[in-house]
Design a protein around this motif. Structure first.
Motif, PDB file in Angstrom:
ATOM      1  N   MET A 133       1.438   7.334  -7.054  1.00 32.97           N
ATOM      2  CA  MET A 133       0.187   7.938  -7.379  1.00 32.97           C
ATOM      3  C   MET A 133       0.317   9.168  -6.911  1.00 32.97           C
ATOM      4  O   MET A 133       0.589  10.067  -7.148  1.00 32.97           O
ATOM      5  CB  MET A 133      -0.772   6.897  -6.463  1.00 32.97           C
ATOM      6  N   SER A 181      -4.272  13.073 -12.209  1.00 37.19           N
ATOM      7  CA  SER A 181      -4.434  11.694 -12.711  1.00 37.19           C
ATOM      8  C   SER A 181      -6.247  11.308 -12.461  1.00 37.19           C
ATOM      9  O   SER A 181      -6.388  10.353 -12.746  1.00 37.19           O
ATOM     10  CB  SER A 181      -3.527  10.594 -12.196  1.00 37.19           C
ATOM     11  N   GLN A 210      -8.894   0.156  -7.422  1.00 34.41           N
ATOM     12  CA  GLN A 210      -7.978  -1.412  -6.941  1.00 34.41           C
ATOM     13  C   GLN A 210      -6.904  -0.243  -7.223  1.00 34.41           C
ATOM     14  O   GLN A 210      -6.033  -1.090  -6.232  1.00 34.41           O
ATOM     15  CB  GLN A 210      -7.971  -2.230  -8.744  1.00 34.41           C
ATOM     16  N   GLU A 211      -6.294   0.371  -8.038  1.00 34.79           N
ATOM     17  CA  GLU A 211      -4.959   0.927  -7.427  1.00 34.79           C
ATOM     18  C   GLU A 211      -4.205   1.242  -6.584  1.00 34.79           C
ATOM     19  O   GLU A 211      -3.702   1.478  -5.321  1.00 34.79           O
ATOM     20  CB  GLU A 211      -4.873   2.190  -8.813  1.00 34.79           C
ATOM     21  N   VAL A 212      -5.940   2.031  -5.536  1.00 31.85           N
ATOM     22  CA  VAL A 212      -6.013   2.678  -4.351  1.00 31.85           C
ATOM     23  C   VAL A 212      -5.889   1.741  -3.396  1.00 31.85           C
ATOM     24  O   VAL A 212      -4.876   1.628  -1.961  1.00 31.85           O
ATOM     25  CB  VAL A 212      -6.716   3.677  -4.116  1.00 31.85           C
ATOM     26  N   SER A 247       0.623  -1.489  -0.152  1.00 33.08           N
ATOM     27  CA  SER A 247       0.059  -0.510   0.182  1.00 33.08           C
ATOM     28  C   SER A 247       0.569   1.263  -0.134  1.00 33.08           C
ATOM     29  O   SER A 247       0.443   2.104  -1.150  1.00 33.08           O
ATOM     30  CB  SER A 247      -1.126   0.076   0.851  1.00 33.08           C
ATOM     31  N   VAL A 269       2.178   1.741  -3.558  1.00 40.09           N
ATOM     32  CA  VAL A 269       1.495   2.136  -4.701  1.00 40.09           C
ATOM     33  C   VAL A 269       0.829   3.870  -4.309  1.00 40.09           C
ATOM     34  O   VAL A 269       0.784   4.552  -4.839  1.00 40.09           O
ATOM     35  CB  VAL A 269       0.422   1.314  -4.283  1.00 40.09           C
ATOM     36  N   ALA A 280     -10.882   0.540 -11.931  1.00 37.05           N
ATOM     37  CA  ALA A 280      -9.314   0.805 -12.048  1.00 37.05           C
ATOM     38  C   ALA A 280      -8.294   2.016 -11.010  1.00 37.05           C
ATOM     39  O   ALA A 280      -7.470   0.764 -10.307  1.00 37.05           O
ATOM     40  CB  ALA A 280      -8.438   0.921 -13.688  1.00 37.05           C
ATOM     41  N   LYS A 281      -8.731   2.543 -10.933  1.00 38.07           N
ATOM     42  CA  LYS A 281      -8.295   3.741  -9.731  1.00 38.07           C
ATOM     43  C   LYS A 281      -8.455   2.868  -8.735  1.00 38.07           C
ATOM     44  O   LYS A 281      -7.846   2.801  -7.760  1.00 38.07           O
ATOM     45  CB  LYS A 281      -9.035   5.041  -9.895  1.00 38.07           C
TER      46      LYS A 281
END
Length: 219
Positions: free
Chosen positions: A12, A54, A188-190, A5, A8, A185-186
């Motif tokens: 970001m 983004s 999942q990314e976060v 985390s 990531v 998608a965002k």
């Protein structure tokens, strides 16, 4: 926070900083703010724009909002600034803030009872309430703690602390539209696979649509 985390978040963080400050507009770019607009501005006004970061598209799709970023206008040393939660929380010259948004478009909304509520003493309370957030990191997780701050959270908390007013209603994450691929998608990314669906969030559109506000400038 897990190692994954943290990694990531750092990726970001770099992406938001680069995207918000360099996507299509140099960091030091400025634009003219008309005399009429300046004449219409008051301290405590809330200004909205479409960010070029983004995260902007995901925020717009999830909240069904045209606008994805906001801040509070204050005057310092005779000049106008926007106090905003970007990366990090900071004062940005108004012209620079406007130039950074998509198509340099912005909307300024004001408390309907600004004349009676936003007295000089209350405006000082707002600045004092906001000072504790200055320099803090942007909150990609949209949590409600004060450890990190996102844009509408900063504005909401300053108004609440200084005036007792709630500009917009908080909503749990599950109430937003999380169905679009870009949003999924965002998320999942976060968050990975564990979405904090009960986390309470104040969105830019909730603040924008607050009946406590009235539009004074739409450029």
């Amino acid at each position: 926070m897990s190692v994954r985390s943290k990694a990531v978040w750092m990726v970001m963080l770099a992406g938001l900083t680069a995207g918000a400050l360099t996507a299509g507009v140099p960091v030091r770019a400025t634009t003219e703010v008309s005399r009429q607009t300046v004449a219409d501005i008051r301290e405590g006004d809330i200004i909205f724009q479409v960010s070029q970061s983004s995260l902007s598209t995901a925020i717009q799709l999830a909240t069904h909002s045209k606008y994805s970023h906001c801040g509070i206008i204050f005057k310092k040393a005779g000049n106008w600034y926007v106090y905003e939660a970007l990366q990090p929380v900071r004062y940005t010259p108004l012209q620079e803030w406007i130039a950074r948004g998509k198509d340099k478009h912005y909307v300024i909304r004001r408390l309907r009872q600004a004349d009676s509520v936003l007295t000089p003493a209350v405006l000082e309370k707002m600045k004092t309430a906001g000072a504790k957030y200055q320099g803090k990191n942007y909150d990609f997780y949209f949590g409600w703690s004060d450890d990190r701050i996102y844009c509408s959270e900063l504005v909401w908390k300053i108004y609440k602390a200084a005036t007792g007013l709630e500009i917009g209603a908080l909503q749990p994450l599950k109430d937003f539209d999380l169905s679009r691929p870009e949003v999924k998608a965002k998320m999942q990314e976060v968050y990975g696979s564990k979405l904090p669906l009960s986390e309470m969030i104040i969105s830019p559109v909730s603040m924008y649509n607050s009946p406590l506000l009235v539009t004074v400038t739409d450029k």
